[in-house]
Design an enzyme around this catalytic site. Structure first.
Site, PDB file in Angstrom:
ATOM      1  N   TYR A 139      17.025  52.122  42.465  1.00 16.95           N
ATOM      2  CA  TYR A 139      16.607  51.090  41.511  1.00 16.95           C
ATOM      3  C   TYR A 139      16.460  51.708  40.131  1.00 16.95           C
ATOM      4  O   TYR A 139      15.556  52.511  39.885  1.00 16.95           O
ATOM      5  CB  TYR A 139      15.285  50.479  41.986  1.00 16.95           C
ATOM      6  N   LYS A 169      20.524  49.013  42.250  1.00 15.72           N
ATOM      7  CA  LYS A 169      20.026  47.862  41.488  1.00 15.72           C
ATOM      8  C   LYS A 169      19.877  48.321  40.051  1.00 15.72           C
ATOM      9  O   LYS A 169      18.967  49.078  39.716  1.00 15.72           O
ATOM     10  CB  LYS A 169      18.682  47.373  42.042  1.00 15.72           C
TER      11      LYS A 169
END
Length: 325
Positions: A139, A169
């Site tokens: 992330y 992400k």
């Protein structure tokens, strides 16, 4: 592992964690929220991410949120559990719990506040991603951790090469850098980025990319059919749905992921309340949106967007556990 080991794609809400006005975890509301997402036919859900206010929960609460969400999802969509923490040991413990309750994957940012160097980032992710056999999502969240992994293309490649990493992400505010990440990595890992725009559509139909993980999911009635149209290669339908999505989200969230009317999570939960959705309230250090003027302006955005009617039409009753979407 690589991108072929998971089917993760499309529109995923980053679920808020509902709290009661006195600050308690609202398990009933969290279960109701998973039902709402099932009714909207989302493609997956992230819990205990940034929108999930992991930073104000105890480790026991974080484990309970994951348990409730996985049980409520009941296999109808993938559930990825956020395990971000200040140390790899803490994150690894949360990851092992997620594996034990049947989560579909885990996700982490780099440690907040620390500003780790690339070698330290790599070692952190090596430790956390190897804590379980679950698929792992890196992330990139520079707004929250003050490190932008997109500034280090070689590091991102080394992270993608870690055995359990299957996805990134990418929530950078640097849109061209995100597009570069898609071009470099989408052959190897799933890339979730900022694709809910006309230029995002061009990237999806040209370079690649897999989906959005979107704070709260209030735009699901527009974003879910957008990604269905993308999958079908129907650019005209996708353009229709993304324009409707932007008419809502573009008036609430700035390109750097800050909120237009308040900080993003209180603003989100205020919008969910306006829509009658089970978002609950925020927990300190965040404060709820209570100013009548701000609430009136948020209500105007909701009403102008047409999301109320779209939500009613787009969300039939959720099917039984395991039913196809």
């Amino acid at each position: 592992m690589d991108r072929t080991d998971v089917s993760w794609q499309g529109y995923w809400p980053a679920a808020p964690t509902p709290f009661t006005p006195d600050g308690a975890l609202d398990e009933a509301a969290l279960t109701e929220l998973m039902e709402l997402y099932a009714g909207h036919r989302v493609d997956g859900v992230l819990v205990n991410g940034s929108t999930g206010e992991w930073f104000s929960q105890t480790p026991a609460e974080r484990r309970r949120v994951a348990e409730v969400a996985v049980a409520a999802a009941a296999g109808r969509f993938p559930v990825v559990v956020g395990v971000s923490a200040y140390t790899a040991a803490e994150a690894g413990e949360l990851a092992r719990h997620a594996a034990g309750i049947g989560a579909d994957g885990v996700l982490s940012t780099v440690p907040p506040y620390v500003h780790p160097a690339p070698a330290e980032v790599l070692e952190f992710y090596r430790a956390v991603s190897s804590a379980t056999d679950l698929p792992f999502m890196v992330y990139n969240w520079p707004r929250g951790v003050a490190v932008d992994l997109d500034d280090h293309p070689d590091l991102l490649q080394r992270l993608a090469d870690l055995p359990q990493v299957v996805a990134v992400k990418d929530s950078t505010g640097d849109w061209p850098a995100m597009a570069d990440t898609v071009e470099r990595l989408t052959h190897q890992v799933r890339v979730f980025g900022s694709f809910l725009s006309r230029r995002g559509l061009a990237i999806l139909l040209g370079l690649g990319g897999d989906g959005n993980i979107d704070g709260g999911g209030v735009g699901a009635p527009f974003a879910v059919p957008y990604y269905r149209a993308v999958a079908d290669g129907d650019a005209a339908a996708a353009t229709h749905w993304v324009d409707r999505y932007r008419a809502l989200s573009g008036r609430l969230i700035r390109p750097d992921y800050s909120g237009v009317f308040a900080t993003p999570i209180p603003q989100l939960k205020a919008v969910m309340s306006i829509l009658g959705q089970p978002g609950g309230t925020v927990r300190p250090p965040l404060l709820p949106v209570t100013d009548p003027g701000l609430l009136a302006r948020l209500t105007a955005v909701v009403d102008d967007s047409g999301i109320r009617d779209a939500a009613r039409m787009a969300a039939p009753a959720a099917g039984p556990a395991g039913a196809p979407r």
